[in-house]
Design an enzyme around this catalytic site. Structure first.
Site, short mmCIF file in Angstrom:
data_model
loop_
_atom_site.label_atom_id
_atom_site.label_comp_id
_atom_site.label_asym_id
_atom_site.label_seq_id
_atom_site.Cartn_x
_atom_site.Cartn_y
_atom_site.Cartn_z
N ARG A 41 0.84 -1.18 0.00
CA ARG A 41 0.00 0.00 0.00
C ARG A 41 0.87 1.23 0.00
NH1 ARG A 41 -4.36 -1.35 4.73
NH2 ARG A 41 -5.50 -2.90 3.55
N THR A 42 0.35 2.32 -0.52
CA THR A 42 1.10 3.56 -0.43
C THR A 42 1.01 4.07 1.00
OG1 THR A 42 0.41 3.99 -2.66
CG2 THR A 42 1.48 5.77 -1.52
N GLN A 43 2.03 3.76 1.78
CA GLN A 43 2.06 4.27 3.15
C GLN A 43 2.82 5.58 3.20
OE1 GLN A 43 0.30 3.04 5.42
NE2 GLN A 43 -0.09 0.92 4.87
N GLN A 44 3.57 5.84 2.16
CA GLN A 44 4.23 7.13 2.02
C GLN A 44 4.55 7.33 0.56
OE1 GLN A 44 8.54 7.55 2.48
NE2 GLN A 44 8.35 5.96 4.03
N TRP A 148 -1.86 8.81 -2.79
CA TRP A 148 -1.19 9.90 -2.06
C TRP A 148 -1.05 11.16 -2.91
CZ3 TRP A 148 0.30 7.85 2.82
CH2 TRP A 148 0.69 8.84 3.75
#
Lengths: 266, 250, 205
Positions: A41-44, A148
């Site tokens: 997942r795009t965690q940052q 994001w």
């Protein structure tokens, strides 16, 4: 922004300390490498674009964004278009993660294609694109798997009114006569509001271009993740035009005598 | 800052304040129109108060994305109800619906404080206030949001006459006339604007009037506009009006 | 746990026409537990100056004595009564002496100027940053509520009795919404002639 040499070339962590306000010894950093266990997942964000700005003017909307996609503090890609036309009367500008933005571009293009195949004469306007993006973004945040980005949607509605809206990774939305995302909220937004507020009549196209150029120059001077190469998108009832890359005239002579700016080594 | 793992935070706060006061045969529901994140004003006009039916208005405050989504979902449920029952949902039923919808997300809540105002089936003005997970109660007045702590004690004093003695041999009025309620709403918001940075820009006041109410007192109100609706009750039915005013923008 | 909320309590002061008022609640708590309901937080400094302190109770008492000492020293050295504005600066510098290990109190000062009878009110933060206000000043655990009510109830040039009503209503309605303040209240109105002190019959829950 993290300018510390030990962090050069590393992916930035925008969730923490986006403007480098911590002293060096207390500088926050991720506990482990972002790629440590394969990204699910795009965690940052990884490859990022900086501010997008936009304003309404008489007969249309203007958006601007520079052509840089950064990898942390590394200026990685210098010819990226962050303004994306959707249909014939909308432009979407994006900051934040560029891979997530490309995913959104695919979704939007598919959407426009699908709408075209119906051949019912219906065209998606800026309000529909704005609504669609807000649902996608809110849906993804609710799955704890956000895209994001901070997005600016500009366009002209079928009735001729201009439209300017904002959507971000949380699904937060709003419309406003001027919008600036990211660092632009601090540098460009005051300039934009100064130009637009308290005026009975909307700006002319020439005035709008002038204030946009002023903003992009100010951003290039002060945003370390920006590039002096940007594009301006205009949407009018005539359709969408996105300019070739532009450059702001800048002056650096003053830096010569200032320690920290110029070429002094001691 | 320690090296502990951080994760995506799906919430934020967008400031602003809402307020509702019930009268005998009307209800006033108001909210400011500023939307902010941290010290940034995102927009000076983002409505927080929404018409649900001809006799119900909902104000939402907290995380704006959740708030807007919640309002849309409530409106969808009310539309379905109308198609199924060929009438508008009564206010107390909307209140219960909101509780159920909020509690359904008990473990990933809508980060929103709701205030529902309108006209009950018996023709009385009513205010229902909710917490983010659905606890609710009917009240005569309620403030919520960033400036709740500034406004609510003022309302206690002016609406409930707290710490005031009744005139000798008399009692405090149970309900105030519309004119006075509007003055209190405006005073509450100008006060909150003065002392709270997240409140300001614009004020949107909704007025819901009971069916057959003589609305002569509405004519004196500047900038009053009727909100178009279903008009299920016809000319005599409940009506919704909105008043928009400026607040300080600093 | 914040040390500023350890004992609870609130203070407010307001300016009127040739008069000032200062008031406090009477609660002394140990966090949520109420210990005493007769803890006054406003103290006389001179005949026409009063000082209220909200915050850590032990520091309230320490500073009350410390200010009495310093005002006495001032009176002896200068051979005159201290002026409200001078006293505000005395409070400020006393607190700033402890810049990096502060007393945990927020003082509120109310007084009338000598001869002129000019109303004076001021407050400071825990390290002595002065806020000179024309209208009202507040401190304590009910700060937000006091600001909200005072902003709507206060008006300029109130006569002593009207000022009493305004400050009383402001304080009572604010502390009734604060779990850490309340349990009675005391109000002082300072006029050129005299100081009127009244204990209010308030909610005790």
């Amino acid at each position: 922004m993290d300018h510390h040499p030990t962090n050069w070339g590393r992916p930035r962590d925008d969730r923490v300390d986006p403007y480098g306000t911590f002293p060096i010894h207390a500088r926050p950093r991720p506990a482990k490498d972002v790629f440590a266990d394969g990204v699910q997942r795009t965690q940052q964000p990884i490859v990022t674009g900086t501010s997008v700005i936009g304003l309404k003017y008489s007969g249309g909307v203007m958006l601007a964004a520079d052509n840089l996609a950064s990898y942390g503090s590394l200026a990685r890609y210098k010819d990226v278009q962050r303004l994306h036309p959707v249909g014939t009367s909308t432009v979407v500008g994006a900051g934040g993660d560029m891979s997530d933005f490309q995913h959104l571009q695919h979704m939007l293009d598919s959407l426009v294609t699908e709408e075209f195949t119906y051949d019912d004469g219906n065209k998606l306007g800026p309000t529909e694109i704005y609504e669609y993006l807000s649902r996608v973004m809110y849906g993804r945040r609710s799955k704890m798997d956000p895209l994001w980005n901070a997005l600016v949607v500009g366009g002209v509605k079928p009735n001729g009114e201009s439209f300017l809206g904002y959507v971000d990774l949380l699904g937060t939305t709003y419309q406003s006569p001027t919008i600036a995302t990211g660092f632009g909220a601090y540098i460009a937004q005051p300039l934009l509001r100064n130009a637009v507020d308290e005026r009975p009549d909307p700006l002319s196209e020439e005035e709008a271009v002038k204030v946009i150029q002023q903003c992009m120059k100010a951003l290039f001077y002060r945003d370390a993740r920006s590039l002096n190469k940007y594009q301006i998108a205009k949407v009018t009832s005539e359709g969408v035009t996105i300019s070739d890359p532009l450059e702001a005239p800048t002056v650096w002579g003053f830096a010569e005598g200032i320690r920290g700016y110029g070429a002094q080594t001691q | 800052m320690s090296a502990q793992e951080r994760r995506f935070n799906p919430y934020t706060e967008n400031g602003g304040t809402i307020l509702a006061i019930a009268g005998q045969d009307f209800t006033v529901i108001a909210g400011d129109t500023r939307q902010s994140e941290g010290y940034n004003i995102q927009t000076r006009y983002a409505p927080k108060v929404f018409r649900l039916t001809d006799k119900a208005v909902l104000a939402v405050n907290g995380f704006a994305a959740d708030g807007n989504m919640f309002v849309q979902k409530v409106q969808q449920r009310l539309e379905w109800y109308q198609h199924a029952h060929n009438k508008e949902m009564p206010l107390r039923a909307i209140a219960r619906l909101i509780q159920t919808m909020l509690y359904a997300k008990r473990f990933f809540p809508y980060y929103v404080y709701n205030i529902l105002g309108g006209i009950e089936d018996d023709g009385s003005g009513a205010v229902y206030s909710f917490d983010p997970v659905g606890s609710y109660e009917r009240e005569a007045c309620r403030a919520a949001g960033a400036a709740q702590s500034l406004v609510q004690p003022f309302l206690d004093n002016q609406i409930y006459f707290k710490n005031q003695l009744p005139p000798s041999g008399g009692a405090h009025p149970k309900h105030l006339p519309l004119k006075e309620v509007l003055s209190l709403v405006i005073d509450s918001f100008t006060g909150a604007t003065e002392r709270h940075i997240e409140v300001g820009d614009g004020l949107e006041i909704y007025i819901v009037t009971a069916s057959k109410r003589p609305n002569a007192d509405l004519e004196a109100i500047a900038n009053l506009k009727q909100v178009p609706g279903g008009f299920i009750g016809g000319e005599d039915g409940e009506k919704i009006y909105v008043v928009r005013r400026e607040l300080k923008k600093d | 746990m914040s040390i500023m909320e350890y004992n609870g309590g609130s203070v407010v002061a307001m300016a009127g026409k040739d008069c000032v008022a200062i008031a406090s609640d009477l609660r002394l708590g140990n966090q949520a537990l109420t210990i005493a309901t007769n803890f006054e937080k406003v103290f006389p400094v001179t005949e026409r100056i009063m000082l209220g302190m909200a915050g850590l109770a032990t520091d309230v008492l320490t500073l009350r004595d410390r200010f009495r000492f310093r005002v006495n020293m001032y009176t002896i050295k200068e051979e005159r009564e201290i002026e409200p504005e001078t006293f505000a600066h005395l409070v400020s510098s006393t607190l700033y002496e402890r810049r990096f290990g502060p007393y945990f109190i927020e003082p509120v000062i109310a007084g009338l100027g000598k001869g002129t009878n000019k109303p004076f009110i001021a407050s400071t933060d825990v390290i002595g940053c002065i806020n000179f206000a024309k209208d009202f000043v507040v401190a304590g655990t009910a700060t937000d509520k006091l600001f909200g009510v005072a902003e709507s109830l206060w008006e300029p040039d109130l006569e002593p009795e009207d000022l009493f009503e305004t400050i009383s209503q402001t304080l009572m309605n604010a502390v009734d919404r604060d779990a850490f303040s309340g349990w009675g209240a005391v109000v002082h109105i300072i006029t050129p002639e005299k100081v009127i002190t009244r204990h209010l019959k308030a909610r005790m829950d």
